[in-house]
Design a protein around this motif. Sequence first.
Motif, PDB file in Angstrom:
ATOM      1  N   ASP A  20       0.855  -1.202   0.000  1.00  0.00           N
ATOM      2  CA  ASP A  20       0.000   0.000   0.000  1.00  0.00           C
ATOM      3  C   ASP A  20       0.882   1.240   0.000  1.00  0.00           C
ATOM      4  O   ASP A  20       1.107   1.879   1.041  1.00  0.00           O
ATOM      5  N   LEU A  21       1.393   1.617  -1.175  1.00  0.00           N
ATOM      6  CA  LEU A  21       2.313   2.748  -1.271  1.00  0.00           C
ATOM      7  C   LEU A  21       1.678   4.087  -0.890  1.00  0.00           C
ATOM      8  O   LEU A  21       2.298   4.870  -0.160  1.00  0.00           O
ATOM      9  N   PRO A  22       0.466   4.395  -1.345  1.00  0.00           N
ATOM     10  CA  PRO A  22      -0.108   5.693  -0.964  1.00  0.00           C
ATOM     11  C   PRO A  22      -0.208   5.864   0.550  1.00  0.00           C
ATOM     12  O   PRO A  22       0.121   6.933   1.085  1.00  0.00           O
ATOM     13  N   ARG A  23      -0.650   4.836   1.251  1.00  0.00           N
ATOM     14  CA  ARG A  23      -0.762   4.967   2.706  1.00  0.00           C
ATOM     15  C   ARG A  23       0.619   5.010   3.353  1.00  0.00           C
ATOM     16  O   ARG A  23       0.817   5.710   4.351  1.00  0.00           O
ATOM     17  N   ALA A  24       1.575   4.273   2.808  1.00  0.00           N
ATOM     18  CA  ALA A  24       2.934   4.310   3.342  1.00  0.00           C
ATOM     19  C   ALA A  24       3.503   5.724   3.224  1.00  0.00           C
ATOM     20  O   ALA A  24       4.193   6.212   4.135  1.00  0.00           O
ATOM     21  N   ILE A  25       3.229   6.378   2.108  1.00  0.00           N
ATOM     22  CA  ILE A  25       3.700   7.764   1.917  1.00  0.00           C
ATOM     23  C   ILE A  25       3.029   8.688   2.921  1.00  0.00           C
ATOM     24  O   ILE A  25       3.686   9.544   3.544  1.00  0.00           O
ATOM     25  N   GLU A  26       1.720   8.531   3.098  1.00  0.00           N
ATOM     26  CA  GLU A  26       0.983   9.392   4.041  1.00  0.00           C
ATOM     27  C   GLU A  26       1.514   9.234   5.466  1.00  0.00           C
ATOM     28  O   GLU A  26       1.712  10.223   6.188  1.00  0.00           O
ATOM     29  N   LEU A  27       1.775   7.999   5.875  1.00  0.00           N
ATOM     30  CA  LEU A  27       2.293   7.752   7.224  1.00  0.00           C
ATOM     31  C   LEU A  27       3.716   8.278   7.378  1.00  0.00           C
ATOM     32  O   LEU A  27       4.077   8.811   8.432  1.00  0.00           O
ATOM     33  N   THR A  28       4.510   8.142   6.328  1.00  0.00           N
ATOM     34  CA  THR A  28       5.890   8.629   6.402  1.00  0.00           C
ATOM     35  C   THR A  28       5.917  10.147   6.466  1.00  0.00           C
ATOM     36  O   THR A  28       6.772  10.741   7.141  1.00  0.00           O
ATOM     37  N   ARG A  29       5.000  10.794   5.774  1.00  0.00           N
ATOM     38  CA  ARG A  29       4.917  12.263   5.864  1.00  0.00           C
ATOM     39  C   ARG A  29       4.547  12.691   7.282  1.00  0.00           C
ATOM     40  O   ARG A  29       5.050  13.698   7.781  1.00  0.00           O
ATOM     41  N   ARG A  30       3.671  11.949   7.921  1.00  0.00           N
ATOM     42  CA  ARG A  30       3.346  12.245   9.322  1.00  0.00           C
ATOM     43  C   ARG A  30       4.585  12.098  10.198  1.00  0.00           C
ATOM     44  O   ARG A  30       4.809  12.894  11.113  1.00  0.00           O
ATOM     45  N   LEU A  31       5.387  11.090   9.892  1.00  0.00           N
ATOM     46  CA  LEU A  31       6.619  10.874  10.656  1.00  0.00           C
ATOM     47  C   LEU A  31       7.589  12.030  10.464  1.00  0.00           C
ATOM     48  O   LEU A  31       8.192  12.517  11.432  1.00  0.00           O
ATOM     49  N   VAL A  32       7.758  12.475   9.222  1.00  0.00           N
ATOM     50  CA  VAL A  32       8.660  13.597   8.947  1.00  0.00           C
ATOM     51  C   VAL A  32       8.175  14.862   9.644  1.00  0.00           C
ATOM     52  O   VAL A  32       8.970  15.657  10.167  1.00  0.00           O
ATOM     53  N   ALA A  33       6.854  15.057   9.687  1.00  0.00           N
ATOM     54  CA  ALA A  33       6.311  16.247  10.346  1.00  0.00           C
ATOM     55  C   ALA A  33       6.615  16.240  11.837  1.00  0.00           C
ATOM     56  O   ALA A  33       6.818  17.297  12.449  1.00  0.00           O
ATOM     57  N   ILE A  34       6.640  15.047  12.433  1.00  0.00           N
ATOM     58  CA  ILE A  34       6.931  14.932  13.861  1.00  0.00           C
ATOM     59  C   ILE A  34       8.422  15.046  14.133  1.00  0.00           C
ATOM     60  O   ILE A  34       8.853  15.698  15.086  1.00  0.00           O
ATOM     61  N   ASP A  35       9.236  14.393  13.296  1.00  0.00           N
ATOM     62  CA  ASP A  35      10.684  14.351  13.500  1.00  0.00           C
ATOM     63  C   ASP A  35      11.376  14.490  12.153  1.00  0.00           C
ATOM     64  O   ASP A  35      11.645  13.505  11.466  1.00  0.00           O
ATOM     65  N   SER A  36      11.654  15.728  11.768  1.00  0.00           N
ATOM     66  CA  SER A  36      12.257  15.997  10.457  1.00  0.00           C
ATOM     67  C   SER A  36      13.679  15.465  10.347  1.00  0.00           C
ATOM     68  O   SER A  36      14.192  15.290   9.244  1.00  0.00           O
ATOM     69  N   SER A  37      14.320  15.208  11.482  1.00  0.00           N
ATOM     70  CA  SER A  37      15.707  14.723  11.459  1.00  0.00           C
ATOM     71  C   SER A  37      15.789  13.200  11.584  1.00  0.00           C
ATOM     72  O   SER A  37      16.877  12.654  11.776  1.00  0.00           O
ATOM     73  N   HIS A  38      14.655  12.521  11.483  1.00  0.00           N
ATOM     74  CA  HIS A  38      14.646  11.068  11.622  1.00  0.00           C
ATOM     75  C   HIS A  38      15.576  10.453  10.582  1.00  0.00           C
ATOM     76  O   HIS A  38      15.547  10.815   9.397  1.00  0.00           O
ATOM     77  N   GLN A  39      16.396   9.484  11.001  1.00  0.00           N
ATOM     78  CA  GLN A  39      17.466   8.974  10.145  1.00  0.00           C
ATOM     79  C   GLN A  39      16.973   8.207   8.920  1.00  0.00           C
ATOM     80  O   GLN A  39      17.686   8.107   7.921  1.00  0.00           O
ATOM     81  N   ARG A  40      15.735   7.670   8.962  1.00  0.00           N
ATOM     82  CA  ARG A  40      15.243   6.883   7.840  1.00  0.00           C
ATOM     83  C   ARG A  40      14.062   7.530   7.124  1.00  0.00           C
ATOM     84  O   ARG A  40      13.810   7.225   5.954  1.00  0.00           O
ATOM     85  N   ALA A  41      13.340   8.388   7.819  1.00  0.00           N
ATOM     86  CA  ALA A  41      12.066   8.872   7.285  1.00  0.00           C
ATOM     87  C   ALA A  41      12.227   9.583   5.942  1.00  0.00           C
ATOM     88  O   ALA A  41      11.493   9.299   4.983  1.00  0.00           O
ATOM     89  N   GLY A  42      13.187  10.514   5.840  1.00  0.00           N
ATOM     90  CA  GLY A  42      13.368  11.262   4.600  1.00  0.00           C
ATOM     91  C   GLY A  42      13.711  10.364   3.430  1.00  0.00           C
ATOM     92  O   GLY A  42      13.134  10.483   2.342  1.00  0.00           O
TER      93      GLY A  42
END
Length: 533
Positions: A221-243
């Motif tokens: 489910d790529l669209p949902r994976a992208i949506e969840l990852t964007r939420r992760l980046v919004a919470i922690d922009s410096s996350h080592q894997r999220a970007g």
Amino acid sequence: LRLLYLMSHLQFHIQHGPFFSFHFPLGQMTDLIYTEKELVQSLKEYIQAEESKLAAVKSWANKLDVLTLASTSDPEVYLAHPVNAYKLMKRLNTEWSELESLVLQDPSDGFISNMTVHRQYFPDEEDEKGAAKALMRLQDTYKLDSESFSKGKLPGVHHNAILTVDDCYDMGKTAYNEADYYHAVLWMQQSLRQMDAGEEHVVSKADVLDYLSYSVYQMGDLPRAIELTRRLVAIDSSHQRAGGNLRYFEKLLSKQLKELNQEVQEPATEEPIQLGTYKRPKDYLPEREIYEGLCRGEGVKMTSARRSRLYCRYHDGNRNPRLLLQPMKEEDEWDSPHIVRYLNALSDSEIEKIKELAKPRLARATVRDPKTGVLTTANYRVSKSAWLEGEEDPVIERVNQRIEDITGLTTQTAELATFLNYVSTCLCGFFQCKDEPDAFKTLGTGNRVATFLNYMSDVEAGGATVFPDFGAAIYPKKGTAVFWYNLFRSGEGDYRTRHAACPVLVGCKWVSNKWIHERGQEFRRPCGLTEVD
């Protein structure tokens, strides 16, 4: 056809490796309850000696004290709830170990010595992992969503047992580490749901989103994976894997759209992930869907017309002297193959005596390897079993004699009575196949001609014995016994009698098996030339 030993125990492993379980039967887990209570008391004594220094530890001890008061009031009922069993594993493997490290900073001889004495009986990391996977196994078999377990919404429960945000996260992480992304999604989503509802937690939302987004990607489910990852980046922009993950997911989605000649992808649905959002990956068990359906009471092929041909009667064992004055009450459970149930086959006092004899001997149940004929443990069969001889106690001898009286078959060549404590399940056929001619050669007693199964406990939910080949489900009733033939009169195996023990959802299942062999039955059940019941 080779006889297939098919269905798993409590929990299964998707894609990789063997089935898995934790290996503590209810009897031993009851002992762990009292062990934990004793450890709490030891901890309280330690706190009294250094209360000012160990204020944080004392707060935790009070919490555990309340918990153990509830669990020790009726340990078997408490442990009948699978969430309590899992949390007991988790506490003794993880949380008590963390406490031990804290105490060692300023050792207390009394507490540490108590921990040392009991640690040899503690579950380990594998047991904790198995307990988590047991819940997932139940979740699949009975189609229960994660919230049902998290909130303790199970049939027949007597204790409130909930899973916290951190418990759900640990469940999801267990599945993730086993590459079981299907269950990782369900449990990480539940952890996130409870976190968003304002529940207290230790784990960070970033960690939950990290595991959840990648697991959703693995489910395709790529669209949902992208949506969840964007939420992760919004919470922690410096996350080592999220970007990096986000760029990779977006690039992969763009490639897929180009291949489909689409310019714009519809946004990911905002519907929460729940049971049924994703399809469970298929595994190598061809009869699994039938088996699980029967465990849920679906697909049972007992029609009204067939039911009308089932009767109950008094059975005196062909005028056996021991049954003339008090015949057995016999009920038909199934017409073909013929399966009957006997009421009052064991008394309560006999059951308790058998449990008393069996508990100290419970060991991992074995199956016969179809290639070597050697008894070995199997990951899909993880009940605990004990073997008892008639000479060991008058109760065992009396039960063996009763089986002979009821069936008209000799038990002199039967295998020792096997007593099983189930926290698991398996699918088994208890006779040898044509391409396994030496399965029972060392016994010198021929094939297993019949099975006599005593139920020694009631089960609040789950635990049925099911027959996938003809769609039957037989439910445990304490004190009753069921009986069927595994072989036709011709000596050929009746493959329809392959059967499975459904996982126990709530409760504890005790059964006693008596496998009766061919030798000695020549005149008691004469052979025939055709395959008839």
